[in-house]
Design a protein around this motif. Structure first.
Motif, PDB file in Angstrom:
ATOM      1  N   VAL A 334       0.848  -1.201   0.000  1.00  9.63           N
ATOM      2  CA  VAL A 334       0.000   0.000   0.000  1.00  9.63           C
ATOM      3  C   VAL A 334       0.874   1.238   0.000  1.00  9.63           C
ATOM      4  O   VAL A 334       1.916   1.284   0.672  1.00  9.63           O
ATOM      5  N   THR A 335       0.458   2.218  -0.757  1.00  8.46           N
ATOM      6  CA  THR A 335       1.071   3.541  -0.681  1.00  8.46           C
ATOM      7  C   THR A 335      -0.035   4.577  -0.724  1.00  8.46           C
ATOM      8  O   THR A 335      -1.123   4.326  -1.273  1.00  8.46           O
ATOM      9  N   SER A 336       0.231   5.715  -0.113  1.00  4.66           N
ATOM     10  CA  SER A 336      -0.778   6.762  -0.039  1.00  4.66           C
ATOM     11  C   SER A 336      -0.088   8.107  -0.034  1.00  4.66           C
ATOM     12  O   SER A 336       0.966   8.264   0.586  1.00  4.66           O
ATOM     13  N   VAL A 337      -0.670   9.050  -0.742  1.00  4.84           N
ATOM     14  CA  VAL A 337      -0.149  10.413  -0.739  1.00  4.84           C
ATOM     15  C   VAL A 337      -1.268  11.321  -0.268  1.00  4.84           C
ATOM     16  O   VAL A 337      -2.403  11.235  -0.739  1.00  4.84           O
ATOM     17  N   GLU A 355       7.128  -1.494  -4.054  1.00  6.96           N
ATOM     18  CA  GLU A 355       8.135  -1.647  -2.997  1.00  6.96           C
ATOM     19  C   GLU A 355       7.518  -2.260  -1.753  1.00  6.96           C
ATOM     20  O   GLU A 355       8.091  -3.165  -1.125  1.00  6.96           O
ATOM     21  N   ALA A 356       6.332  -1.753  -1.406  1.00  7.84           N
ATOM     22  CA  ALA A 356       5.651  -2.300  -0.224  1.00  7.84           C
ATOM     23  C   ALA A 356       5.236  -3.746  -0.460  1.00  7.84           C
ATOM     24  O   ALA A 356       5.320  -4.594   0.454  1.00  7.84           O
ATOM     25  N   ARG A 367       0.363 -10.894   3.923  1.00  5.94           N
ATOM     26  CA  ARG A 367       0.405  -9.772   4.845  1.00  5.94           C
ATOM     27  C   ARG A 367       0.319  -8.464   4.060  1.00  5.94           C
ATOM     28  O   ARG A 367       0.398  -8.445   2.824  1.00  5.94           O
ATOM     29  N   VAL A 368       0.172  -7.380   4.773  1.00  7.56           N
ATOM     30  CA  VAL A 368       0.063  -6.044   4.178  1.00  7.56           C
ATOM     31  C   VAL A 368       1.231  -5.200   4.668  1.00  7.56           C
ATOM     32  O   VAL A 368       1.540  -5.186   5.867  1.00  7.56           O
ATOM     33  N   GLU A 369       1.876  -4.509   3.751  1.00  8.39           N
ATOM     34  CA  GLU A 369       2.963  -3.562   4.091  1.00  8.39           C
ATOM     35  C   GLU A 369       2.656  -2.214   3.459  1.00  8.39           C
ATOM     36  O   GLU A 369       1.962  -2.128   2.435  1.00  8.39           O
ATOM     37  N   PHE A 370       3.173  -1.163   4.088  1.00  9.09           N
ATOM     38  CA  PHE A 370       2.933   0.205   3.610  1.00  9.09           C
ATOM     39  C   PHE A 370       4.263   0.850   3.229  1.00  9.09           C
ATOM     40  O   PHE A 370       5.290   0.640   3.901  1.00  9.09           O
ATOM     41  N   SER A 371       4.250   1.640   2.179  1.00  8.74           N
ATOM     42  CA  SER A 371       5.434   2.372   1.750  1.00  8.74           C
ATOM     43  C   SER A 371       5.172   3.858   1.852  1.00  8.74           C
ATOM     44  O   SER A 371       4.211   4.362   1.242  1.00  8.74           O
ATOM     45  N   GLU A 372       6.005   4.531   2.629  1.00 10.59           N
ATOM     46  CA  GLU A 372       5.863   5.983   2.791  1.00 10.59           C
ATOM     47  C   GLU A 372       6.177   6.706   1.486  1.00 10.59           C
ATOM     48  O   GLU A 372       7.009   6.261   0.702  1.00 10.59           O
ATOM     49  N   PHE A 373       5.536   7.837   1.298  1.00  9.42           N
ATOM     50  CA  PHE A 373       5.807   8.643   0.103  1.00  9.42           C
ATOM     51  C   PHE A 373       6.737   9.770   0.447  1.00  9.42           C
ATOM     52  O   PHE A 373       6.548  10.434   1.455  1.00  9.42           O
TER      53      PHE A 373
END
Length: 373
Positions: A334-337, A355-356, A367-373
């Motif tokens: 997941v990514t979010s801006v 990347e996430a 599983r779920v991973e998050f990638s910072e923007f």
């Protein structure tokens, strides 16, 4: 009434292009009106006493049969012959009626109607032919008007009868022109509506993945681009989830492509049913990878959606390869801006979500991973 008669003049239009179908329908319509226009005269001859009118009555019957033959020929698929028969019969019929009754009866006025639809019933017409046909109709009209005077008529009718017939002819020509113009435009409108529907279907097909019926990569890229631009103006967040089926290659290799396709279809249906908010998009990114675009959704909301998707696929309890106790699962990145900037492109969003996703697979999958923007 128009709809009730449509089945009659649609003879021969099945399976044709809209352009050809329109011309065949027009030919059938004019043939029908040719028969209808003659009926008042035929009834008059019967009521007034058929004996003096045997010749013109017989001629009208012959041409009514010719108009009926136009419908039959179109039904048989011989549209060119039907068109030529209609034009020829219309001209000869008007000429024959004028010979019997003279120009005072107004039968020759139908040459105007014939000239009006000449260009419309032909598939292709060179400029020279287009000029010659109406010119020939005009010459015939002049011959009827100035040569076949009441003094030369084969039938001698009282003046009041001739005036009534002339009025009926005028009314018939005006009605014919108005009705066939309406019907022709109606056919055009129907053809345009059909074309619009076909274009919509083609557009949908071009943006839909054939296996899963989800949006394809082309639609995903376009949707991301438009969502990013729209949210930049509204200062709203935008989130993207990338999903990948865990250990799918062994599953596909051992069980075969049909089983792999069925597995992807089940997962695609689950993702589509789970992401039900209007404005979101679920797409097949490629192979066993899917993407979910969530406009106006922040990090917290996107993570909740991703976890819901993971659990929904897990709850399918799809068995993995034989001999394995594992079930089919997915990993999600997941990514979010928060506020899309002009430098945040769809490609950058996909790269961050990927990347996430790779991190989720490296950390054990499912599983779920998050990638910072």
């Amino acid at each position: 009434m128009v709809n009730n008669l449509a089945w009659l003049w649609s003879a021969g239009t099945q399976g044709k292009t809209s352009r050809v179908r329109r011309k065949i329908a027009l030919t059938n319509q004019v043939a029908i009106f040719g028969c209808v226009t003659v009926l008042p005269y035929q009834l008059f001859y019967l009521v007034d006493g058929l004996s003096p009118y045997t010749g013109i009555f017989t001629v009208n019957l012959v041409f009514m049969l010719a108009y009926a033959a136009v419908l039959y020929l179109n039904y048989r698929g011989e549209s060119t012959t039907a068109r030529n028969l209609l034009v020829g019969s219309g001209c000869v019929h008007a000429l024959a009626a004028t010979v019997f009754l003279s120009s005072a009866a107004g039968g020759h006025l139908f040459y105007f109607a014939v000239a009006g639809f000449l260009a419309l019933v032909h598939e292709q017409m060179r400029a020279s032919r287009f000029i010659l046909l109406p010119l020939g109709v005009g010459v015939l009209y002049c011959v009827c008007q100035f040569v076949f005077t009441p003094e030369r008529a084969l039938l001698t009718l009282p003046e009041r009868y001739l005036q009534i017939m002339y009025a009926l002819s005028v009314f018939g020509v005006l009605t014919l022109s108005a009705v066939f113009s309406y019907l022709f435009h109606r056919e055009i409108d129907m053809a345009e509506q059909e074309m619009t529907r076909n274009n919509r279907v083609l557009e949908e097909l071009s943006s839909t993945d054939t296996l899963t019926s989800l949006a394809n990569r082309r639609r995903l890229d376009d949707f991301l681009e438009r969502a990013s631009q729209r949210l930049q103006r509204r200062f709203q967040p935008l989130s993207l989830i990338m999903c990948d089926v865990d250990h799918f290659k062994p599953y596909n290799d051992l069980l075969g492509h049909p089983a792999g396709d069925a597995c992807l279809q089940r997962i695609a249906d689950t993702l589509r049913d789970t992401v039900c908010r209007q404005g979101d998009l679920v797409a097949r990114y490629g192979g066993e990878e899917f993407a979910v675009v969530l406009p106006n959704t922040d990090r917290l909301g996107a993570m909740q959606v991703a976890e819901t998707l993971r659990l929904a696929v897990q709850d399918l309890s799809l068995p993995h390869v034989p001999g394995s106790e594992q079930q089919v699962t997915i990993s999600l990145g997941v990514t979010s801006v928060a506020t899309p900037a002009t430098t945040v492109t769809p490609a950058e969003l996909i790269r961050r979500a990927d990347e996430a996703l790779y991190r989720a697979k490296a950390n054990g999958r499912n599983r779920v991973e998050f990638s910072e923007f």
